[in-house]
Design a protein around this motif. Sequence first.
Motif, PDB file in Angstrom:
ATOM      1  N   ALA A 154       0.833  -1.206   0.000  1.00 33.18           N
ATOM      2  CA  ALA A 154       0.000   0.000   0.000  1.00 33.18           C
ATOM      3  C   ALA A 154       0.864   1.250   0.000  1.00 33.18           C
ATOM      4  O   ALA A 154       0.492   2.279  -0.569  1.00 33.18           O
ATOM      5  CB  ALA A 154      -0.929  -0.001   1.223  1.00 33.18           C
ATOM      6  N   PHE A 155       2.012   1.142   0.621  1.00 27.86           N
ATOM      7  CA  PHE A 155       2.930   2.276   0.623  1.00 27.86           C
ATOM      8  C   PHE A 155       3.595   2.430  -0.743  1.00 27.86           C
ATOM      9  O   PHE A 155       3.741   3.539  -1.255  1.00 27.86           O
ATOM     10  CB  PHE A 155       3.972   2.076   1.714  1.00 27.86           C
ATOM     11  N   LEU A 156       3.985   1.334  -1.351  1.00 26.42           N
ATOM     12  CA  LEU A 156       4.652   1.387  -2.639  1.00 26.42           C
ATOM     13  C   LEU A 156       3.759   1.987  -3.714  1.00 26.42           C
ATOM     14  O   LEU A 156       4.236   2.650  -4.640  1.00 26.42           O
ATOM     15  CB  LEU A 156       5.095  -0.017  -3.060  1.00 26.42           C
ATOM     16  N   ARG A 157       2.428   1.777  -3.606  1.00 23.69           N
ATOM     17  CA  ARG A 157       1.512   2.317  -4.608  1.00 23.69           C
ATOM     18  C   ARG A 157       1.507   3.838  -4.620  1.00 23.69           C
ATOM     19  O   ARG A 157       1.158   4.453  -5.623  1.00 23.69           O
ATOM     20  CB  ARG A 157       0.093   1.803  -4.352  1.00 23.69           C
ATOM     21  N   ARG A 158       1.879   4.444  -3.498  1.00 24.36           N
ATOM     22  CA  ARG A 158       1.871   5.910  -3.427  1.00 24.36           C
ATOM     23  C   ARG A 158       3.189   6.532  -3.905  1.00 24.36           C
ATOM     24  O   ARG A 158       3.337   7.744  -3.880  1.00 24.36           O
ATOM     25  CB  ARG A 158       1.595   6.353  -1.989  1.00 24.36           C
ATOM     26  N   LEU A 159       4.137   5.705  -4.305  1.00 23.31           N
ATOM     27  CA  LEU A 159       5.424   6.194  -4.777  1.00 23.31           C
ATOM     28  C   LEU A 159       5.413   6.296  -6.300  1.00 23.31           C
ATOM     29  O   LEU A 159       4.919   5.401  -6.992  1.00 23.31           O
ATOM     30  CB  LEU A 159       6.542   5.263  -4.330  1.00 23.31           C
ATOM     31  N   ARG A 160       5.973   7.364  -6.824  1.00 19.87           N
ATOM     32  CA  ARG A 160       5.973   7.569  -8.274  1.00 19.87           C
ATOM     33  C   ARG A 160       7.156   6.878  -8.937  1.00 19.87           C
ATOM     34  O   ARG A 160       7.062   6.429 -10.079  1.00 19.87           O
ATOM     35  CB  ARG A 160       5.981   9.062  -8.581  1.00 19.87           C
ATOM     36  N   PHE A 161       8.275   6.791  -8.230  1.00 18.30           N
ATOM     37  CA  PHE A 161       9.468   6.173  -8.808  1.00 18.30           C
ATOM     38  C   PHE A 161      10.024   5.135  -7.842  1.00 18.30           C
ATOM     39  O   PHE A 161      10.093   5.373  -6.636  1.00 18.30           O
ATOM     40  CB  PHE A 161      10.556   7.220  -9.084  1.00 18.30           C
ATOM     41  N   LEU A 162      10.427   3.986  -8.385  1.00 24.13           N
ATOM     42  CA  LEU A 162      11.127   2.947  -7.633  1.00 24.13           C
ATOM     43  C   LEU A 162      12.467   2.715  -8.330  1.00 24.13           C
ATOM     44  O   LEU A 162      12.527   2.103  -9.398  1.00 24.13           O
ATOM     45  CB  LEU A 162      10.314   1.651  -7.591  1.00 24.13           C
ATOM     46  N   VAL A 163      13.525   3.215  -7.751  1.00 26.87           N
ATOM     47  CA  VAL A 163      14.842   3.141  -8.381  1.00 26.87           C
ATOM     48  C   VAL A 163      15.680   2.110  -7.635  1.00 26.87           C
ATOM     49  O   VAL A 163      15.892   2.232  -6.421  1.00 26.87           O
ATOM     50  CB  VAL A 163      15.544   4.514  -8.353  1.00 26.87           C
ATOM     51  N   ASP A 164      16.151   1.123  -8.381  1.00 24.75           N
ATOM     52  CA  ASP A 164      16.951   0.052  -7.774  1.00 24.75           C
ATOM     53  C   ASP A 164      18.435   0.362  -7.962  1.00 24.75           C
ATOM     54  O   ASP A 164      18.886   0.666  -9.075  1.00 24.75           O
ATOM     55  CB  ASP A 164      16.599  -1.285  -8.433  1.00 24.75           C
TER      56      ASP A 164
END
Length: 723
Positions: free
Chosen positions: A620-630
Amino acid sequence: MTLLEHEEQWTAVNRAYLRAELDRLRLLCWRRVRWLRQLWQQDPLSHNRSLVISEEQANRLLDGHGAEREARFFEEDPECVELGRRLDQVEEELARQRPQSVESDDLPSIEILSRSFGLTALERDIVLWCVAPELDPSFTILYAYMHDDVQARYPTLHLALSLPRWQPDERAAARNILLPGAPLRRFKLVSLAEAAPGTPQCLRPLRVEERVSDYVRGFNRLDEYLAHFVRPVPPAPVAGVQLELINGLVHWAESHPAGDPWPLFQLTGTPGAGKQVIAREFCARIGLHLYALDFQRLPSQDSEKQALLQIMEREAVLSRLAFYLDVTEVPTTDMAVLATTRDWLERVGAVWFVGSRERWHFDRPSLHLAVPKPNLAAQRQLWSQSLHNVPHALNGQIEEILQQFDFGPQAIQQVVGAALARARQRPTGEAVLAPADLWSACRDQVGWRLADLAQRLEPCYRWEDIVLPEDALRQLREIADQVAARSEVYERWGFGARLARGRGISALFSGPSGTGKTMAAEILARYLNLDLYRIDLAGVVSKYIGETEKNLRNVFDAAEQSGAILFFDEADALFGKRSEVKDSHDRYANIEVNYLLQRMEDYRGLAILCTNRRSALDRAFLRRLRFLVDFPFPDANHRRLIWEKVFPPETPLDELDWEALSRLEIAGGNIRNIGLNAAFLAANERTKLQMSHLLHAARREYAKIDKLLTESEFGAHYRQVKI
């Protein structure tokens, strides 16, 4: 007639009026002196009256008809009759000089004072008796003469009542004018000086406050003691909803019944919403001056508190003051502060404004106004008003500022002033605002506030300093591009009208320690010319219920205004998976996470979350993030690039085996440590940096991370150095 000419004319009129008042007081003293001399001539021991009480004096006091004899004397004595005629002429002249309109601006100061505090004729005269020595020191000699005591060079209530003006019933009622609740003492217009024990109140010396004496003489200034606790609220531009609220308050004031007490005005809203500006502009329109009360400096001693309360009430009348008390940062659950605040608001009879986040309950009737933060359209007007008379060459940068910084009216005014000061410091001497001046002033405006809540990082890296896979670099570029292009997309392309929330740009940086997450944040901050703050999780998370939300609120409130980049290092400690509710602690932990999710969604700036364990974060927290940078662990090719970039161009290097260095299976942060430590080894030996120095530093670094450096990793260089 100009304002200056009007003030000069009023000053001349006020001085003439006071001279006439002094003439009236002298005539009253003259008549009194005539009667006293008559008595002293009839007393055979009058020349020893300071040492002995004569039988004549005692008989006169026992007679009880002294008042009648005194009245007959004034009617029969030719000189007293002439003095009475001259007294009538002076009083008629004073009446002609005195405007009849209560609202007239031309009233002499003593008349304004008298009408403002509702003084009786005797109370008004007592103020004059006390002020007279300031205008003419000879009155002190007259006071001593009429007291028949050379040491008593001061007015008293007995002296004022003994003058041939007051009837016996008026004199009896006048004994109450020096009670603590009567106007003279309640508003600290006149005070009773210390006297010998047992001295009757009517014989105690009367002292006028210096502030009151100056006012009567025509000098209106804020009391010096009060100035330690209050400050004037400066003007600031208003627009949008704030202007509508001000107009509504003015309409309310115009329709409010005259003579009815005013309620307490409660203005609720977040910091920077413009609550104080609304109160100030409203006061200016109705002829009041708004002063902010410093809550932290209020006295705690009862005697000091009582003195300040009296002075505040007096100054509210003399200087037409209204007071503003800001309790925005005080929680409504703080009962001690609430009780103290209520005490001040209830006891000071003045126009009060209270600014807070939430509505407070007071026994005093109150008028509540919810003040929203200015929207973008209102902020655009505020910037336009503040820059109206300021030469600038901003080339449309205001739109970028609107997207990056969320300022209220006062903050915008302060930013423009600070930017103009920067422009004036240039050697050219041209005070023309440049975009850099305004942008830097915006960053400085509230940076100090965030500095108390987080650690500021000074960016030192550029795009060419970081080594990442192509996709990760592309995402970082996209983040920077979105921050830079917000004005275009939100305003010109219309997306802002459809996004009441969620305008902020949030990103998750995940990967092992030392893979470049902090470096990437610094690169973004330097490229975007923004401040970067690393959140101190130890100072945010609290074991006490409600404290974590309070700390997070303070962080985000400060960041909203500053436009800073928030960097939550080791974020999984705060943003872990929301647990099932098994006890009260789980419930409150989930409340904290939910509050954070809400603030993240509302935040308009760039928030970067850093974690070593992406799997620990809730979906649920990840859905509110616009970018996921690995940020992956670097392979051999990337490690070689990192090694080649870690040494500044000025570093004297020997022949280095980049292939051997790339075989060291360590992250970029460890590579940087090895390179730095090796540089110190070489500098101490006064040689170029060699492979032996790197091997030595690598062994130290490997020992620190509990890892064994093997010969297969370092090849032929492994046996060159022993530690």
